[in-house]
Design a protein around this motif. Structure first.
Motif, PDB file in Angstrom:
ATOM      1  N   PRO A   1       8.826   6.272   1.653  1.00  0.00           N
ATOM      2  CA  PRO A   1       8.468   4.852   1.611  1.00  0.00           C
ATOM      3  C   PRO A   1       9.683   3.954   1.763  1.00  0.00           C
ATOM      4  O   PRO A   1      10.828   4.401   1.660  1.00  0.00           O
ATOM      5  CB  PRO A   1       7.820   4.689   0.225  1.00  0.00           C
ATOM      6  N   GLU A   2       9.418   2.683   2.004  1.00  0.00           N
ATOM      7  CA  GLU A   2      10.490   1.700   2.157  1.00  0.00           C
ATOM      8  C   GLU A   2      10.451   0.728   0.973  1.00  0.00           C
ATOM      9  O   GLU A   2       9.411   0.554   0.334  1.00  0.00           O
ATOM     10  CB  GLU A   2      10.336   0.926   3.463  1.00  0.00           C
TER      11      GLU A   2
ATOM     12  N   GLU B   1       7.559   7.883  -8.416  1.00  0.00           N
ATOM     13  CA  GLU B   1       8.884   7.392  -8.782  1.00  0.00           C
ATOM     14  C   GLU B   1       8.766   5.954  -9.305  1.00  0.00           C
ATOM     15  O   GLU B   1       7.785   5.268  -9.025  1.00  0.00           O
ATOM     16  CB  GLU B   1       9.840   7.428  -7.582  1.00  0.00           C
ATOM     17  N   ILE B   2       9.767   5.529 -10.035  1.00  0.00           N
ATOM     18  CA  ILE B   2       9.814   4.169 -10.570  1.00  0.00           C
ATOM     19  C   ILE B   2      11.058   3.466 -10.022  1.00  0.00           C
ATOM     20  O   ILE B   2      12.170   3.998 -10.103  1.00  0.00           O
ATOM     21  CB  ILE B   2       9.866   4.150 -12.108  1.00  0.00           C
ATOM     22  N   ALA B   3      10.855   2.285  -9.435  1.00  0.00           N
ATOM     23  CA  ALA B   3      11.972   1.497  -8.895  1.00  0.00           C
ATOM     24  C   ALA B   3      12.178   0.252  -9.746  1.00  0.00           C
ATOM     25  O   ALA B   3      11.217  -0.440 -10.092  1.00  0.00           O
ATOM     26  CB  ALA B   3      11.685   1.100  -7.450  1.00  0.00           C
ATOM     27  N   VAL B   4      13.424  -0.020 -10.077  1.00  0.00           N
ATOM     28  CA  VAL B   4      13.790  -1.226 -10.824  1.00  0.00           C
ATOM     29  C   VAL B   4      14.878  -1.963 -10.056  1.00  0.00           C
ATOM     30  O   VAL B   4      15.841  -1.344  -9.592  1.00  0.00           O
ATOM     31  CB  VAL B   4      14.284  -0.881 -12.241  1.00  0.00           C
TER      32      VAL B   4
ATOM     33  N   MET C   1       3.591  -9.685  -2.162  1.00  0.00           N
ATOM     34  CA  MET C   1       2.707  -8.566  -2.462  1.00  0.00           C
ATOM     35  C   MET C   1       2.518  -7.722  -1.209  1.00  0.00           C
ATOM     36  O   MET C   1       2.774  -8.168  -0.086  1.00  0.00           O
ATOM     37  CB  MET C   1       1.347  -9.050  -2.969  1.00  0.00           C
ATOM     38  N   VAL C   2       2.079  -6.477  -1.413  1.00  0.00           N
ATOM     39  CA  VAL C   2       1.811  -5.551  -0.316  1.00  0.00           C
ATOM     40  C   VAL C   2       0.351  -5.141  -0.380  1.00  0.00           C
ATOM     41  O   VAL C   2      -0.207  -4.941  -1.464  1.00  0.00           O
ATOM     42  CB  VAL C   2       2.726  -4.316  -0.421  1.00  0.00           C
ATOM     43  N   SER C   3      -0.280  -5.008   0.791  1.00  0.00           N
ATOM     44  CA  SER C   3      -1.672  -4.546   0.876  1.00  0.00           C
ATOM     45  C   SER C   3      -1.767  -3.448   1.929  1.00  0.00           C
ATOM     46  O   SER C   3      -0.894  -3.315   2.795  1.00  0.00           O
ATOM     47  CB  SER C   3      -2.604  -5.710   1.206  1.00  0.00           C
ATOM     48  N   PRO C   4      -2.833  -2.635   1.880  1.00  0.00           N
ATOM     49  CA  PRO C   4      -2.982  -1.532   2.843  1.00  0.00           C
ATOM     50  C   PRO C   4      -3.127  -2.040   4.279  1.00  0.00           C
ATOM     51  O   PRO C   4      -3.483  -3.190   4.529  1.00  0.00           O
ATOM     52  CB  PRO C   4      -4.260  -0.830   2.375  1.00  0.00           C
ATOM     53  N   ASP C   5      -2.867  -1.146   5.209  1.00  0.00           N
ATOM     54  CA  ASP C   5      -2.974  -1.432   6.647  1.00  0.00           C
ATOM     55  C   ASP C   5      -4.346  -1.989   7.017  1.00  0.00           C
ATOM     56  O   ASP C   5      -5.378  -1.460   6.611  1.00  0.00           O
ATOM     57  CB  ASP C   5      -2.712  -0.133   7.411  1.00  0.00           C
ATOM     58  N   THR C   6      -4.341  -3.070   7.779  1.00  0.00           N
ATOM     59  CA  THR C   6      -5.608  -3.661   8.237  1.00  0.00           C
ATOM     60  C   THR C   6      -5.731  -3.698   9.755  1.00  0.00           C
ATOM     61  O   THR C   6      -6.818  -3.955  10.283  1.00  0.00           O
ATOM     62  CB  THR C   6      -5.762  -5.106   7.711  1.00  0.00           C
ATOM     63  N   ASN C   7      -4.629  -3.451  10.481  1.00  0.00           N
ATOM     64  CA  ASN C   7      -4.689  -3.555  11.937  1.00  0.00           C
ATOM     65  C   ASN C   7      -4.538  -2.204  12.638  1.00  0.00           C
ATOM     66  O   ASN C   7      -4.327  -2.141  13.847  1.00  0.00           O
ATOM     67  CB  ASN C   7      -3.632  -4.541  12.454  1.00  0.00           C
ATOM     68  N   GLY C   8      -4.630  -1.110  11.866  1.00  0.00           N
ATOM     69  CA  GLY C   8      -4.712   0.215  12.462  1.00  0.00           C
ATOM     70  C   GLY C   8      -3.416   0.854  12.907  1.00  0.00           C
ATOM     71  O   GLY C   8      -3.450   1.861  13.614  1.00  0.00           O
ATOM     72  N   ASN C   9      -2.248   0.321  12.512  1.00  0.00           N
ATOM     73  CA  ASN C   9      -0.991   0.948  12.937  1.00  0.00           C
ATOM     74  C   ASN C   9      -0.332   1.749  11.811  1.00  0.00           C
ATOM     75  O   ASN C   9       0.833   2.117  11.903  1.00  0.00           O
ATOM     76  CB  ASN C   9      -0.023  -0.093  13.493  1.00  0.00           C
TER      77      ASN C   9
ATOM     78  N   PRO D   1      17.443 -11.966  -6.110  1.00  0.00           N
ATOM     79  CA  PRO D   1      16.229 -11.883  -5.306  1.00  0.00           C
ATOM     80  C   PRO D   1      15.027 -12.272  -6.160  1.00  0.00           C
ATOM     81  O   PRO D   1      15.102 -12.298  -7.390  1.00  0.00           O
ATOM     82  CB  PRO D   1      16.180 -10.404  -4.895  1.00  0.00           C
ATOM     83  N   LEU D   2      13.909 -12.564  -5.514  1.00  0.00           N
ATOM     84  CA  LEU D   2      12.743 -13.063  -6.233  1.00  0.00           C
ATOM     85  C   LEU D   2      11.693 -12.003  -6.507  1.00  0.00           C
ATOM     86  O   LEU D   2      10.768 -12.243  -7.287  1.00  0.00           O
ATOM     87  CB  LEU D   2      12.106 -14.211  -5.442  1.00  0.00           C
ATOM     88  N   GLY D   3      11.786 -10.848  -5.867  1.00  0.00           N
ATOM     89  CA  GLY D   3      10.779  -9.832  -6.089  1.00  0.00           C
ATOM     90  C   GLY D   3      11.056  -8.563  -5.316  1.00  0.00           C
ATOM     91  O   GLY D   3      11.916  -8.516  -4.439  1.00  0.00           O
ATOM     92  N   LEU D   4      10.288  -7.534  -5.652  1.00  0.00           N
ATOM     93  CA  LEU D   4      10.450  -6.201  -5.094  1.00  0.00           C
ATOM     94  C   LEU D   4       9.081  -5.699  -4.639  1.00  0.00           C
ATOM     95  O   LEU D   4       8.085  -5.876  -5.344  1.00  0.00           O
ATOM     96  CB  LEU D   4      11.013  -5.282  -6.182  1.00  0.00           C
ATOM     97  N   VAL D   5       9.005  -5.077  -3.455  1.00  0.00           N
ATOM     98  CA  VAL D   5       7.765  -4.463  -2.984  1.00  0.00           C
ATOM     99  C   VAL D   5       8.063  -3.078  -2.421  1.00  0.00           C
ATOM    100  O   VAL D   5       9.171  -2.803  -1.961  1.00  0.00           O
ATOM    101  CB  VAL D   5       7.055  -5.307  -1.905  1.00  0.00           C
ATOM    102  N   VAL D   6       7.047  -2.217  -2.469  1.00  0.00           N
ATOM    103  CA  VAL D   6       7.137  -0.865  -1.909  1.00  0.00           C
ATOM    104  C   VAL D   6       6.206  -0.799  -0.704  1.00  0.00           C
ATOM    105  O   VAL D   6       5.030  -1.160  -0.785  1.00  0.00           O
ATOM    106  CB  VAL D   6       6.737   0.192  -2.950  1.00  0.00           C
TER     107      VAL D   6
END
Length: 313
Positions: free
Chosen positions: A221-222, A168-171, A270-278, A206-211
Motif C-alpha cells: 500500500p501507499e 500494520e499501524i501507521a502513526v 479521506m480514502v474510499s474504494p475504487d469507483t472507476n474500475g482501475n 501536515p494535516l492528515g494521513l491516508v492509506v
C-alpha cells in the motif's frame, strides 16, 4: 492549539501584524530535550509581548515555558539563559495576585525576586537566572517555548504487507529535534517497526494521513500526507495537496496530487474504494472557501489524478 480569533486578538494587543509572524524567527538555542521529563525547549531572541510570545509558541503546538522545579530551572538556565529576561508561561490575568501556568499545571514552585510585589496591571511573568518578575501587557522580552512531546498528527490502519496475517499501524508525527515529518509503521502483532517514511520538514505540520491501495505494482500500500501546497504560515491557508510514498520504501516517492484551488484551505482527507474500475483508491479532500467559509469536497483518482467529483456542502 490557539484559534485564529485568539491569535488575532493577541497580535492586536501586541501591536505586531500577521505578516511579521510569517517572517523567520531567530532562535537563540537549538531545540533541546530534557531527559528528566522528555520535554523540548527552545529560546527565541526576538522581543515580543507576552501575548504575542505565547501565540508564537502555540503556532507550533507548544507554549511558553512552565518552570516547576529547581532541576528544570537549572536545565533552562544552563542551556538557554543569555543575560536578559525571558517570558515564562504564567500570568494572573484571571485573578489579580494569583498566578497560574498556561498549561493548567498545579501552581506550587515559584522563584520570585526578593521583595517582589505584584504591581497592578503587571500580569505576565518573566524570568532571569534565579529571579522572577512581572510586566504589563505592553512589555517586551525574549521568550522560551516548551513542547511536551513530538507533535503526533494522525494514525491509520495499513493492510498487512509483511505476510504474517496482521494489519500494520501507521502513526504520523513531527519530530521536534529534526523537524522532519515522519510516518512510522509497526506490525500490530509483534510491534516491530516495518518502515519509517519521511515526507517534508518544518514545524508546520501536515494535516492528515491516508492509506491508499497499491498504485506502483509492488503489492504494497501507499501512504499519503495532506499538506498545503504553498509555504504559508498556517497549513490550512494554502491549496490542498496529497504527497504519496510507498509504505515499504522511503525512497519511493510516487506523486503529489493537487486538490481544489488556492481559494480553498485544506481541512480533512479521506480514502474510499475504487469507483472507476482501475483498481486504485479514490482520495477526497475537504476544503473550506477562504472568501465565503463554505466547504467543498473534491475526489480524485489516486492513480491517474483525474477529478471524479466535486461538490459543495
Amino acid at each position: 492549539m490557539i484559534n485564529k480569533k485568539q491569535l488575532t486578538h493577541a497580535l492586536y494587543l501586541s501591536g505586531i501584524t500577521l505578516l511579521s509572524l510569517n517572517t523567520p524567527v531567530q532562535a537563540d538555542s537549538n531545540r533541546l530535550q530534557w531527559e528528566s521529563n522528555k520535554h523540548f525547549y527552545q529560546r527565541f531572541d526576538q522581543p515580543l509581548t507576552w501575548l504575542a510570545a505565547q501565540a508564537r509558541c502555540q503556532l507550533t503546538d507548544g507554549h511558553l515555558v512552565t518552570i516547576t522545579s529547581d532541576p528544570e530551572r537549572d536545565f533552562i538556565n544552563n542551556n538557554m539563559y543569555k543575560n536578559s529576561a525571558f517570558w515564562i508561561g504564567a500570568s494572573d490575568v484571571a485573578v489579580n495576585g494569583r498566578f497560574n501556568w498556561v498549561t493548567g499545571e498545579k501552581w506550587g514552585y515559584q522563584n520570585f525576586a526578593t521583595g517582589f510585589r505584584n504591581i497592578k496591571n503587571a500580569d505576565y511573568l518573566w524570568a532571569t537566572t534565579y529571579e522572577w518578575g512581572a510586566n504589563a501587557k505592553d512589555g517586551i522580552n525574549s521568550y522560551v517555548c516548551e513542547w511536551s512531546n513530538h507533535n503526533y498528527v494522525d494514525i491509520a490502519s495499513v493492510p498487512d504487507f509483511n505476510g504474517n496475517g496482521a494489519k500494520e499501524i501507521a502513526v504520523m508525527y513531527v519530530d521536534y529535534i529534526t523537524q522532519k515529518h515522519v510516518v512510522k509503521i509497526r506490525d500490530s502483532k509483534t510491534g516491530a517497526v516495518l518502515s519509517t517514511l519521511t515526507f517534508k520538514s518544518g514545524l508546520r505540520a501536515p494535516l492528515g494521513l491516508v492509506v491508499i491501495d497499491d498504485i506502483n505494482g509492488n503489492r504494497v500500500p501507499e501512504i499519503g500526507a495532506l499538506y498545503s501546497q504553498i509555504g504559508a504560515l498556517y497549513s490550512e491557508f494554502g491549496q490542498p495537496s496529497i504527497n504519496i510514498k510507498d509504505a515499504k520504501n522511503d525512497k519511493v516517492y510516487l506523486k503529489s496530487l493537487s486538490f481544489l484551488n488556492s481559494s480553498f484551505a485544506p481541512k480533512e482527507v479521506m480514502v474510499s474504494p475504487d469507483t472507476n474500475g482501475n483498481r486504485a483508491s479514490e482520495i477526497t479532500v475537504l476544503g473550506i472557501g477562504k472568501a465565503d467559509n463554505m466547504p467543498r469536497a473534491e475526489t480524485r483518482d489516486s492513480k491517474s489524478g483525474a477529478v471524479l467529483s466535486s461538490m459543495r456542502f
